[in-house]
Write a protein that holds these residues in place. Structure first.
Motif, short mmCIF file in Angstrom:
data_model
loop_
_atom_site.label_atom_id
_atom_site.label_comp_id
_atom_site.label_asym_id
_atom_site.label_seq_id
_atom_site.Cartn_x
_atom_site.Cartn_y
_atom_site.Cartn_z
N ASP A 56 6.85 -23.24 -4.79
CA ASP A 56 5.82 -24.24 -5.06
C ASP A 56 5.88 -25.27 -3.94
N MET A 57 5.13 -24.98 -2.89
CA MET A 57 5.09 -25.86 -1.72
C MET A 57 3.74 -25.67 -1.04
N PRO A 58 3.37 -26.56 -0.12
CA PRO A 58 2.12 -26.33 0.61
C PRO A 58 2.15 -24.96 1.28
N TRP A 59 1.02 -24.25 1.18
CA TRP A 59 0.98 -22.85 1.62
C TRP A 59 -0.34 -22.56 2.31
N MET A 60 -0.27 -21.97 3.49
CA MET A 60 -1.45 -21.54 4.22
C MET A 60 -1.40 -20.03 4.39
N VAL A 61 -2.50 -19.37 4.03
CA VAL A 61 -2.63 -17.93 4.23
C VAL A 61 -3.70 -17.73 5.29
N ILE A 62 -3.35 -16.97 6.34
CA ILE A 62 -4.29 -16.69 7.40
C ILE A 62 -4.37 -15.18 7.61
N GLY A 63 -5.40 -14.74 8.27
CA GLY A 63 -5.51 -13.32 8.57
C GLY A 63 -6.85 -12.76 8.15
N ASP A 64 -6.84 -11.47 7.87
CA ASP A 64 -8.04 -10.75 7.46
C ASP A 64 -7.74 -10.10 6.12
N LEU A 65 -8.31 -10.65 5.06
CA LEU A 65 -8.07 -10.10 3.73
C LEU A 65 -9.04 -8.96 3.41
N ASN A 66 -9.93 -8.65 4.33
CA ASN A 66 -10.87 -7.54 4.18
C ASN A 66 -11.73 -7.64 2.92
N GLU A 67 -12.18 -8.86 2.65
CA GLU A 67 -13.06 -9.07 1.50
C GLU A 67 -13.84 -10.34 1.72
N ILE A 68 -14.94 -10.48 1.01
CA ILE A 68 -15.74 -11.71 1.01
C ILE A 68 -15.75 -12.27 -0.41
N MET A 69 -15.99 -13.57 -0.51
CA MET A 69 -16.02 -14.20 -1.83
C MET A 69 -17.39 -14.11 -2.48
N PHE A 70 -18.45 -14.17 -1.66
CA PHE A 70 -19.81 -14.19 -2.18
C PHE A 70 -20.70 -13.30 -1.33
N SER A 71 -21.73 -12.73 -1.94
CA SER A 71 -22.60 -11.79 -1.24
C SER A 71 -23.34 -12.41 -0.06
N PHE A 72 -23.61 -13.74 -0.10
CA PHE A 72 -24.34 -14.37 1.00
C PHE A 72 -23.50 -14.42 2.30
N GLU A 73 -22.22 -14.13 2.21
CA GLU A 73 -21.37 -14.11 3.40
C GLU A 73 -21.54 -12.83 4.22
N LYS A 74 -22.19 -11.85 3.67
CA LYS A 74 -22.33 -10.55 4.32
C LYS A 74 -23.73 -10.39 4.89
N GLU A 75 -23.79 -9.85 6.11
CA GLU A 75 -25.08 -9.55 6.74
C GLU A 75 -25.15 -8.06 7.02
N GLY A 76 -26.20 -7.41 6.56
CA GLY A 76 -26.41 -6.00 6.83
C GLY A 76 -25.53 -5.09 6.01
N GLY A 77 -25.79 -3.82 6.13
CA GLY A 77 -25.00 -2.82 5.42
C GLY A 77 -25.24 -2.82 3.93
N ASN A 78 -24.44 -2.06 3.24
CA ASN A 78 -24.54 -1.97 1.78
C ASN A 78 -24.05 -3.25 1.12
N ASP A 79 -24.60 -3.53 -0.07
CA ASP A 79 -24.14 -4.67 -0.85
C ASP A 79 -22.71 -4.45 -1.30
N ARG A 80 -21.94 -5.53 -1.40
CA ARG A 80 -20.58 -5.46 -1.93
C ARG A 80 -20.66 -5.42 -3.45
N PRO A 81 -19.89 -4.57 -4.10
CA PRO A 81 -19.86 -4.58 -5.55
C PRO A 81 -19.31 -5.94 -6.05
N ALA A 82 -19.99 -6.48 -7.04
CA ALA A 82 -19.63 -7.80 -7.55
C ALA A 82 -18.19 -7.86 -8.06
N HIS A 83 -17.69 -6.77 -8.63
CA HIS A 83 -16.33 -6.82 -9.20
C HIS A 83 -15.26 -6.97 -8.12
N PHE A 84 -15.52 -6.51 -6.89
CA PHE A 84 -14.56 -6.71 -5.80
C PHE A 84 -14.51 -8.18 -5.39
N MET A 85 -15.68 -8.79 -5.26
CA MET A 85 -15.73 -10.21 -4.89
C MET A 85 -15.13 -11.08 -5.99
#
Length: 92
Positions: A56-85
């Motif tokens: 339990d301390m200040p924590w920063m996570v960096i990198g590529d989690l290979n996911e988006i939080m919301f569909s508006f973050e994605k441009e082009g391609g197939n839609d992301r399934p809502a359950h993954f986000m």
């Protein structure tokens, strides 16, 4: 100024360290590469929850989690399934 970096844990997908100097000035940094396969996304979210439970301390996570939080973050391609986000948002 000298700063200590102490390895806490590592795997093929992450490196987790404590950073700081003195008892009061420590924080945590995790570099993470999330599972790219849809069927394995849950492994990333489970591991992040496990890492969070360690300290339990200040924590920063960096990198590529290979996911988006919301569909508006994605441009082009197939839609992301809502359950993954949704699972990503819940893990965060």
């Amino acid at each position: 100024k000298e700063v200590a970096v102490t390895l806490r844990d590592k795997s093929d997908n992450f490196i987790d360290v404590f950073v700081g100097s003195g008892v009061e000035n420590y924080w945590r940094l995790t570099g993470y590469y999330g599972e790219p396969k849809w069927d394995d996304k849950h492994l990333t979210w489970s591991r992040l929850r496990e890492l969070k439970a360690v300290a339990d301390m200040p924590w920063m996570v960096i990198g590529d989690l290979n996911e988006i939080m919301f569909s508006f973050e994605k441009e082009g391609g197939n839609d992301r399934p809502a359950h993954f986000m949704r699972a990503f948002r819940e893990a965060l």
